[in-house]
Design an enzyme around this catalytic site. Sequence first.
Site, short mmCIF file in Angstrom:
data_model
loop_
_atom_site.label_atom_id
_atom_site.label_comp_id
_atom_site.label_asym_id
_atom_site.label_seq_id
_atom_site.Cartn_x
_atom_site.Cartn_y
_atom_site.Cartn_z
N GLU A 45 0.83 -1.20 0.00
CA GLU A 45 0.00 0.00 0.00
C GLU A 45 0.88 1.26 0.00
O GLU A 45 1.87 1.34 0.73
CB GLU A 45 -0.90 -0.02 1.24
CG GLU A 45 -1.97 1.06 1.26
CD GLU A 45 -2.94 0.86 2.42
OE1 GLU A 45 -3.96 1.56 2.44
OE2 GLU A 45 -2.69 -0.01 3.29
N LYS A 114 -9.28 3.53 -2.64
CA LYS A 114 -9.66 2.69 -1.51
C LYS A 114 -11.11 2.99 -1.10
O LYS A 114 -11.49 4.16 -1.00
CB LYS A 114 -8.71 2.94 -0.34
CG LYS A 114 -8.72 1.89 0.74
CD LYS A 114 -7.58 2.11 1.73
CE LYS A 114 -7.49 1.03 2.76
NZ LYS A 114 -6.33 1.23 3.68
N CYS A 175 -6.04 -3.56 1.82
CA CYS A 175 -5.78 -3.61 3.26
C CYS A 175 -7.05 -3.66 4.10
O CYS A 175 -7.65 -4.71 4.28
CB CYS A 175 -4.88 -2.45 3.66
SG CYS A 175 -4.11 -2.68 5.29
N SER A 359 20.86 -1.44 33.90
CA SER A 359 20.65 -1.36 35.34
C SER A 359 20.90 -2.66 36.09
O SER A 359 21.02 -2.66 37.31
CB SER A 359 19.21 -0.90 35.62
OG SER A 359 18.30 -1.93 35.26
#
Length: 699
Positions: A45, A114, A175, A359
Amino acid sequence: MEHLIVIATCSLNQWALDFEGNLERILESIRIAKEKGATLRVGPELEITGYGCFDHFLEGDTYLHSWEMLGKVLQSEETRNILLDIGMPVAHKNVKYNCRVIIYNGKVLLIRPKLFLANDGNYRELRYFSAWSPARYVEEFHLPRIIRNITGQSTVPIGDAVISTIDTCVGVEMCEELFTPNSPNISMGLDGVEIITNSSGSHHELRKLYRRIEMIKEATLKNGGVYLYANQQGCDGDRLYYDGCALIAVNGQIVAQGSQFSLKDVEVVTATIDIEDVRSYRCISSRGMQAVNTPKYQRIEVPMALSQLQLNKKILIRPTKPIKEFYHTPEQEITMGPACWLWDYLRRSKSSGYFLPLSGGIDSCATATIVHSMCRLIVEAAENGVINDARRIAGETKNSDYIPKDPREFANRVFHTCYMGTENSSKETRERAKNLADAIGSYHIDFNMDDIVTSMQALFKLVTNKVPKFRVHGGSNVENLALQNIQSRLRMVLAYLFAQLMPWVRNRDGSLLVLGSANVDECLRGYLTKYDCSSADINPIGSISKKDLCRFITYARDEFNIPVLDGFLTAIPTAELEPITHDYVQGDEADMGMTYDELSTFGKLRKIERCGPFSMFLKLVHDWGSELNPTQVAEKVKKFFFYYSINRHKMTTLTPSYHAEAYSPDDNRFDLRPFLYNAAWSWQFKKVDSLVIEFEKED
């Protein structure tokens, strides 16, 4: 053999606004597809611009440069004799659309906008584009002069149409359209469309791929047909990692699947399909009844056959057989997804490496292990295109023949770790940090920062004539918290100092990116100091739960053969910001008043199931009822919402994090909620309390 067709889909590592780079990757995918004998190629896309341009889609330049790149595709001899489905934004009648442009032999056949836009979670397509409406509507689009001069065309169709070749019919789905209840593939299949392409910009989330694959299989299971799925792959310039996994399905079965995580910029997946299999599969009476009553699509005729090259016996032997789709475990997804994202970010930011305050706890350990995984992936892929970036970042000259062959050696060049101890730090955390650095090969430094902390306290005393004390020494909660935060924030300042100067110390150019290591559960609860070591350039674990991080470390211990990771798994999580006494050791879960598992549950109910305090209590009073009474459940829910609300402001400055979990509290893109609350939640908590009384009456 004329019914056999080679089709190609791909995953491309496109980058927002990198027009020349994106074009190069598009052309390379076409070259590879043609070498494999394909006559149809579909790409991701918005592949010309990159998917993540965001508000740049509102700028005219973006559309101009898209047409310029499409013009180069149309003019390229390498794009001849193959039907191409290419993604770009298009402005039509002053309205902007997310489109596919179908081209063949230097001509534009169709612009397909789309129909349904993604507009939740990480996506805001309605901010930039409009949805095409109604379905099956087509009109004329006037091509810009730059394209007219190339194709000789003045107008082309724009709208919801399909492409009719001599031997089959091809339709486009985009999509989000696949994920809608009434997907276009249903009506297209009923109208005789046999091949459907889907170009996507779908991001990675843990455990998400299964849903995507099942929907792609379902798209052709009832209706028959061929489905090609293309996806973006890589970091497009934001928090998301697009995880590729290009797919080809035939009649509800997967026949080809690409990699989900890869350092390759271009990956092409092909399959040989027998179009007669689709026609045979569709010979169902009830389907025919629906098909004859289905509204028709306009067909754009193209004088070519997708099967025309199949007479070449060297290219084609037989149709591709179905395969069993492959899924990574969540631990493997954490191993590879954030590592690939870190590599894209590092190579594209032109930085010299990463710097991590280590850490000795499991969160920074997980971040360091992900960087180690990145180094391993680079070594594995060194012969496959990442070598030039690896040489540059490692400090080699252009003419160098350096090839990273050992992850530890490469890590020593690009990864710097640092243990910043105080009088509240333990010997155990210091040793764990050093042992991990040794195991993964990072360039490690270690120092105490007590003098700097003391100087800050002295300054405060000079100005106010007051001396704050820790709680264990008789101080108030306010004093105790302030003394902890001094240490945390100084670590952030020192991290950036060393990140900027360590390459200079080692006679190298550039500076380092600082990595954060706050997990999603701590962010959700706000259990972090604003502008401490949670403040960094990027954070690869900021959307991953503590539970998943522990599983990942267990997996990495065995997969990478790093026995020292055992010590991190058994250590009690602690910030080590308060003095240790014979009867008190600071612990994260005790400080928070809730466990990490409980936090994960709260987060999922809050975000994914959209629960407020009242509905969350209703769910948990049943789920936790065997272990806790209603009063205890209510107290936990109220405590969570109180601390969530008073700390919500911290999310507005949260370090950009790799997005891996659907309950991320990231305010900047994903979790759009207020940051100033009435932390009393007066009406909501009253409702909870009244229900507690009713439940306990029943008992």
